[in-house]
Structure formats: structure tokens, C-alpha cells
Design a protein around this motif. Structure first.
Motif: not given
Length: 286
Positions: A196, A213, A223, A225, A228, A234-238, A280, A282
Motif C-alpha cells: 500500500d 490528493r 499503477r 497510487v 492524501s 495511502f488511499l487507493f491504487s488503480v 475514482d 476509473s
């Protein structure tokens, strides 16, 4: 729009308005020795960083261009003799003393202070220059692993809301934070890995002001990353490695389209540019 001939030859271009794009037409002598293209072909010497100003009274400048790689040999006189080039920093040979550059990569403007920040990758440091005359204001870092020091780095971003500079310490697989006002080291996060709060060759950084962010291009983990901007948590990854929409193969560059709430990513080894939702992450289109 982009045509890449070799992976190690990279060009970064940021235009602030339509007039900046016309600067490309102001470099015909440079275009003759080109091995890269961005709408039209451009090239500079391997170790030269040039800043071009086109019809602007804004000290933050209209167009900034950085080149990396073994492009072509070109004498300094060619550049100094062109009245359309307002400011040139460096020479066509690598240097290690103050105000000299060796493989410059990332760059950013501190528009409030009129400063140009340059990742001097081959010297494992960042140099800060005045936009008025190109003089050296300060320099950060030295080659080493401990926090506050660098191995070859790549990207950077200025976070004005938190008065800091964020640097992708690429070879050390971490992100460093430095004070924007006094250029002192603040903190660093990350280590090599795929967890993460881990990175593997982070390349570029973008600031998402709308959602507070920070977005990191985690190149070898294929990816993005999301952190905040408040506490760098860490918030999220795509993303993952692949060629399908929303997948990457060694992504490198990133830009944010604030007006349309979009993230634009150069998916380098898939030879495409992908556009993602800023909300998000996407996939939208490519």
C-alpha cells in the motif's frame, strides 16, 4: 501526438495557453537534428535545458521543455544567437559544479517566487534557479540512500497548499517532501515493493487539488497510487500490468485536467495515452 523512437529519449512539455504552442515553430534550426517528435520534431543537446518564453508577462513562463538522452551534438552558439530564446541554463556538455547540469529530467515552476526547480538527475540533486536571470538560488540533496539524499530521480510537483515540493526519488523507490519556502528536507515515505505504501521506480507526481490528493505514477508496479495530501497516507491504487483499458505497461507521465476532472497518463510501453476519472481513477477513454 507523441512519437517515441527510443524509450530512453524522453520529452516533457507543458503549455499554459494556446500561444505557448506556437513556440514550437520558433525552433527551426533545432528541428533539423531531431529524433523525437511532438506535433513537429524537436531536439536539444543531451545535457541542455532550455526555457522559452512566448509573448507573456507572467514570470512563470508559457512553455517549458526538458530533454533527456543522447540526442544530437549542438554548439552553444546556436542557442545563444537566437533572440527568441530568453533563458538558457547549462551547456551541451555534462557538468557537476553549481549551475551545471547532467541529464536534467523533471522541472517545475514556483510561480509565487519566480523560481525554476530542476531535477539534476545525473548529479543526484535538485537545483533551483531564478526565472529572471537563470542564476542559482539553492540546491538540494546529494547521492546517497539516507532520507534527504537522492539517487537518480525523475519527477517532482509543487504543492502550494502545503508549502512543499514532492520529489520522486526514483531509484530509491520513495517520495521525498521538502519545504517550498526554505528548501529544507521534511520527510520521505515509501520503500521498494508493491504494498500500500510501497513503490517500484516511481516516475511522476501530480497534485489533485479538488480532492486533496497526490497521485504517483508507480512505474514498475504498473499503477497509479493515490495519497492524501494532508498526511501522505495511502488511499487507493488503480491499474495493473496489461494492455486492456485501465491497465498499464511501464507508465511514465501524468497530467491533471482540472476543468474536466480527468487524469491523463502516458502508458509508455502500450504506446498510448489513457484518460481516467479524477474522482475514482476509473477508465474513460484512450
Amino acid at each position: 501526438m507523441f512519437e517515441w523512437f527510443q524509450e530512453q529519449h524522453e520529452i516533457e512539455c507543458v503549455a499554459r495557453d494556446a500561444a505557448a504552442h506556437t513556440a514550437l515553430a520558433c525552433l527551426p534550426s533545432i528541428a533539423r537534428c531531431s529524433r523525437l517528435s511532438l506535433s513537429l520534431s524537436l531536439s536539444l543537446s543531451q545535457y541542455l535545458l532550455v526555457v522559452v518564453v512566448v509573448g507573456s508577462s507572467n514570470p512563470s513562463l508559457d512553455l517549458h521543455i526538458s530533454f533527456v538522452g543522447s540526442l544530437c551534438e549542438m554548439g552553444d552558439d546556436l542557442l545563444r544567437g537566437d533572440a527568441r530564446i530568453k533563458l538558457s541554463i547549462g551547456t551541451n556538455l555534462p557538468g557537476h559544479s553549481d549551475e551545471m547540469l547532467c541529464r536534467p529530467r523533471g522541472l517545475a515552476f514556483d510561480i509565487h517566487r519566480g523560481l525554476l526547480l530542476v531535477i539534476d538527475s545525473g548529479n543526484d540533486r535538485m537545483q533551483v534557479f531564478s526565472c529572471d536571470d537563470g542564476s542559482l538560488v539553492s540546491k538540494l540533496g546529494q547521492p546517497a540512500f539516507p532520507a534527504g539524499q537522492f539517487k537518480p530521480s525523475w519527477g517532482l510537483a509543487i504543492d502550494h497548499d502545503h508549502d512543499r515540493i514532492l520529489i520522486a526519488d526514483t531509484t530509491n523507490s520513495r517520495i521525498q517532501s521538502w519545504s517550498l519556502s526554505d528548501h529544507k528536507f521534511l520527510s520521505c515515505i515509501g520503500k521498494q515493493g508493491s504494498g500500500d505504501l510501497e513503490f517500484y521506480n516511481p516516475r511522476s507526481i501530480a497534485i489533485d487539488k479538488h480532492h486533496h490528493r497526490i497521485i504517483i505514477v508507480d512505474r514498475f508496479n504498473d499503477r497509479l497510487v493515490f495519497l492524501s495530501s494532508v498526511d501522505l497516507s495511502f488511499l487507493f491504487s488503480v491499474g495493473k500490468q496489461g494492455s486492456q483499458p485501465g491497465e498499464f505497461k511501464y507508465p511514465s507521465g501524468i497530467a491533471i485536467d482540472d476543468d474536466r476532472h480527468r487524469i491523463i497518463v502516458t502508458d509508455s510501453y502500450n504506446h498510448r495515452v489513457q484518460v481516467l476519472s479524477l474522482i475514482d481513477g476509473s477508465f474513460l477513454f484512450e
